[in-house]
Write a protein that holds these residues in place. Structure first.
Motif, PDB file in Angstrom:
ATOM      1  N   TYR A 125       0.845  -1.188   0.000  1.00  0.00           N
ATOM      2  CA  TYR A 125       0.000   0.000   0.000  1.00  0.00           C
ATOM      3  C   TYR A 125       0.887   1.247   0.000  1.00  0.00           C
ATOM      4  O   TYR A 125       1.794   1.383   0.839  1.00  0.00           O
ATOM      5  N   TYR A 126       0.599   2.147  -0.930  1.00  0.00           N
ATOM      6  CA  TYR A 126       1.380   3.369  -1.092  1.00  0.00           C
ATOM      7  C   TYR A 126       0.512   4.591  -0.825  1.00  0.00           C
ATOM      8  O   TYR A 126      -0.620   4.686  -1.325  1.00  0.00           O
ATOM      9  N   CYS A 127       1.056   5.514  -0.088  1.00  0.00           N
ATOM     10  CA  CYS A 127       0.426   6.798   0.134  1.00  0.00           C
ATOM     11  C   CYS A 127       0.884   7.764  -0.961  1.00  0.00           C
ATOM     12  O   CYS A 127       2.039   7.699  -1.417  1.00  0.00           O
ATOM     13  N   ASN A 128      -0.003   8.659  -1.329  1.00  0.00           N
ATOM     14  CA  ASN A 128       0.288   9.620  -2.388  1.00  0.00           C
ATOM     15  C   ASN A 128      -0.311  10.969  -2.005  1.00  0.00           C
ATOM     16  O   ASN A 128      -1.404  11.018  -1.408  1.00  0.00           O
ATOM     17  N   ALA A 129       0.398  12.036  -2.327  1.00  0.00           N
ATOM     18  CA  ALA A 129      -0.117  13.373  -2.030  1.00  0.00           C
ATOM     19  C   ALA A 129       0.135  14.305  -3.205  1.00  0.00           C
ATOM     20  O   ALA A 129       1.194  14.267  -3.838  1.00  0.00           O
ATOM     21  N   ASP A 130      -0.835  15.136  -3.441  1.00  0.00           N
ATOM     22  CA  ASP A 130      -0.787  16.160  -4.482  1.00  0.00           C
ATOM     23  C   ASP A 130      -0.699  17.500  -3.750  1.00  0.00           C
ATOM     24  O   ASP A 130      -1.604  17.823  -2.978  1.00  0.00           O
ATOM     25  N   PHE A 131       0.379  18.259  -3.965  1.00  0.00           N
ATOM     26  CA  PHE A 131       0.532  19.493  -3.204  1.00  0.00           C
ATOM     27  C   PHE A 131       1.074  20.621  -4.079  1.00  0.00           C
ATOM     28  O   PHE A 131       1.573  20.393  -5.179  1.00  0.00           O
ATOM     29  N   VAL A 132       0.941  21.835  -3.557  1.00  0.00           N
ATOM     30  CA  VAL A 132       1.516  23.010  -4.215  1.00  0.00           C
ATOM     31  C   VAL A 132       2.538  23.640  -3.287  1.00  0.00           C
ATOM     32  O   VAL A 132       2.374  23.631  -2.061  1.00  0.00           O
ATOM     33  N   ASP A 133       3.585  24.210  -3.900  1.00  0.00           N
ATOM     34  CA  ASP A 133       4.620  24.855  -3.090  1.00  0.00           C
ATOM     35  C   ASP A 133       4.354  26.347  -2.989  1.00  0.00           C
ATOM     36  O   ASP A 133       3.313  26.842  -3.431  1.00  0.00           O
ATOM     37  N   THR A 134       5.287  27.071  -2.419  1.00  0.00           N
ATOM     38  CA  THR A 134       5.092  28.501  -2.197  1.00  0.00           C
ATOM     39  C   THR A 134       5.065  29.293  -3.500  1.00  0.00           C
ATOM     40  O   THR A 134       4.647  30.451  -3.500  1.00  0.00           O
ATOM     41  N   SER A 135       5.516  28.693  -4.582  1.00  0.00           N
ATOM     42  CA  SER A 135       5.444  29.335  -5.905  1.00  0.00           C
ATOM     43  C   SER A 135       4.227  28.863  -6.686  1.00  0.00           C
ATOM     44  O   SER A 135       4.141  29.109  -7.901  1.00  0.00           O
ATOM     45  N   TYR A 136       3.346  28.151  -5.992  1.00  0.00           N
ATOM     46  CA  TYR A 136       2.098  27.641  -6.571  1.00  0.00           C
ATOM     47  C   TYR A 136       2.337  26.609  -7.671  1.00  0.00           C
ATOM     48  O   TYR A 136       1.482  26.399  -8.532  1.00  0.00           O
ATOM     49  N   ARG A 137       3.494  25.967  -7.618  1.00  0.00           N
ATOM     50  CA  ARG A 137       3.742  24.883  -8.540  1.00  0.00           C
ATOM     51  C   ARG A 137       3.206  23.591  -7.938  1.00  0.00           C
ATOM     52  O   ARG A 137       3.372  23.337  -6.750  1.00  0.00           O
ATOM     53  N   ARG A 138       2.631  22.781  -8.799  1.00  0.00           N
ATOM     54  CA  ARG A 138       1.996  21.549  -8.341  1.00  0.00           C
ATOM     55  C   ARG A 138       2.986  20.392  -8.408  1.00  0.00           C
ATOM     56  O   ARG A 138       3.765  20.268  -9.355  1.00  0.00           O
ATOM     57  N   GLY A 166       4.888   7.779  -0.950  1.00  0.00           N
ATOM     58  CA  GLY A 166       5.558   7.153   0.173  1.00  0.00           C
ATOM     59  C   GLY A 166       6.309   5.916  -0.292  1.00  0.00           C
ATOM     60  O   GLY A 166       6.247   5.521  -1.456  1.00  0.00           O
ATOM     61  N   GLN A 167       6.993   5.277   0.678  1.00  0.00           N
ATOM     62  CA  GLN A 167       7.836   4.136   0.333  1.00  0.00           C
ATOM     63  C   GLN A 167       7.064   2.828   0.239  1.00  0.00           C
ATOM     64  O   GLN A 167       7.578   1.833  -0.266  1.00  0.00           O
ATOM     65  N   GLY A 168       5.838   2.840   0.731  1.00  0.00           N
ATOM     66  CA  GLY A 168       5.005   1.641   0.684  1.00  0.00           C
ATOM     67  C   GLY A 168       5.067   0.849   1.966  1.00  0.00           C
ATOM     68  O   GLY A 168       6.097   0.816   2.654  1.00  0.00           O
ATOM     69  N   THR A 169       3.946   0.223   2.299  1.00  0.00           N
ATOM     70  CA  THR A 169       3.881  -0.654   3.466  1.00  0.00           C
ATOM     71  C   THR A 169       3.128  -1.917   3.062  1.00  0.00           C
ATOM     72  O   THR A 169       2.088  -1.850   2.412  1.00  0.00           O
ATOM     73  N   LEU A 170       3.672  -3.065   3.443  1.00  0.00           N
ATOM     74  CA  LEU A 170       3.119  -4.343   3.006  1.00  0.00           C
ATOM     75  C   LEU A 170       1.979  -4.780   3.913  1.00  0.00           C
ATOM     76  O   LEU A 170       2.118  -4.800   5.141  1.00  0.00           O
TER      77      LEU A 170
END
Length: 120
Positions: free
Chosen positions: A93-106, A111-115
């Motif tokens: 199972y992998y975690c994933n995140a969609d984020f923006v930085d201080t320059s509004y770049r996406r 994550g590394q995954g967990t079994l």
């Protein structure tokens, strides 16, 4: 730089429960959507469930009624409560995140995954 750290995987018997956690660390970012994906042996990585910053949830049919995704936005943490586990839920199972930085770049980060192994 944003990093995701997952925890909570392991071996569980069919019908059992596990709770996965994924915490984002770093500074200068705002996370939009967080999600859990999984990859079973010999198969592609697929989306399991996602939750937006506003709390909108999507989930695949095979986990509806069994898995619950939740989020603590203040802590930039997402959880996956998995109940009534089945052998076919066995995967990394992998975690994933969609984020923006201080320059509004996406950006997107994984994550590394967990079994998770469901077996008697």
């Amino acid at each position: 730089q944003v990093q995701l750290v997952e925890s909570g995987g392991g071996l569980v018997q069919p019908g059992g429960s596990l709770r996965l956690s994924c915490a984002a660390s770093g500074s200068g970012f705002v996370i939009n959507t967080m999600a859990w994906h999984r990859q079973a042996p010999g198969k592609e990585r697929d989306l399991v469930a996602s939750i937006t910053r506003r709390g909108t949830i999507t989930a695949i049919d095979s986990v509806k009624g069994r898995f619950t995704i939740s989020r603590d936005s203040a802590q930039n943490t997402v959880y996956l409560q998995m109940n009534s586990l089945k052998p076919e839920d066995t995967a990394v199972y992998y975690c994933n995140a969609d984020f923006v930085d201080t320059s509004y770049r996406r950006h997107e980060v994984w994550g590394q995954g967990t079994l998770v192994t469901v077996s008697s």
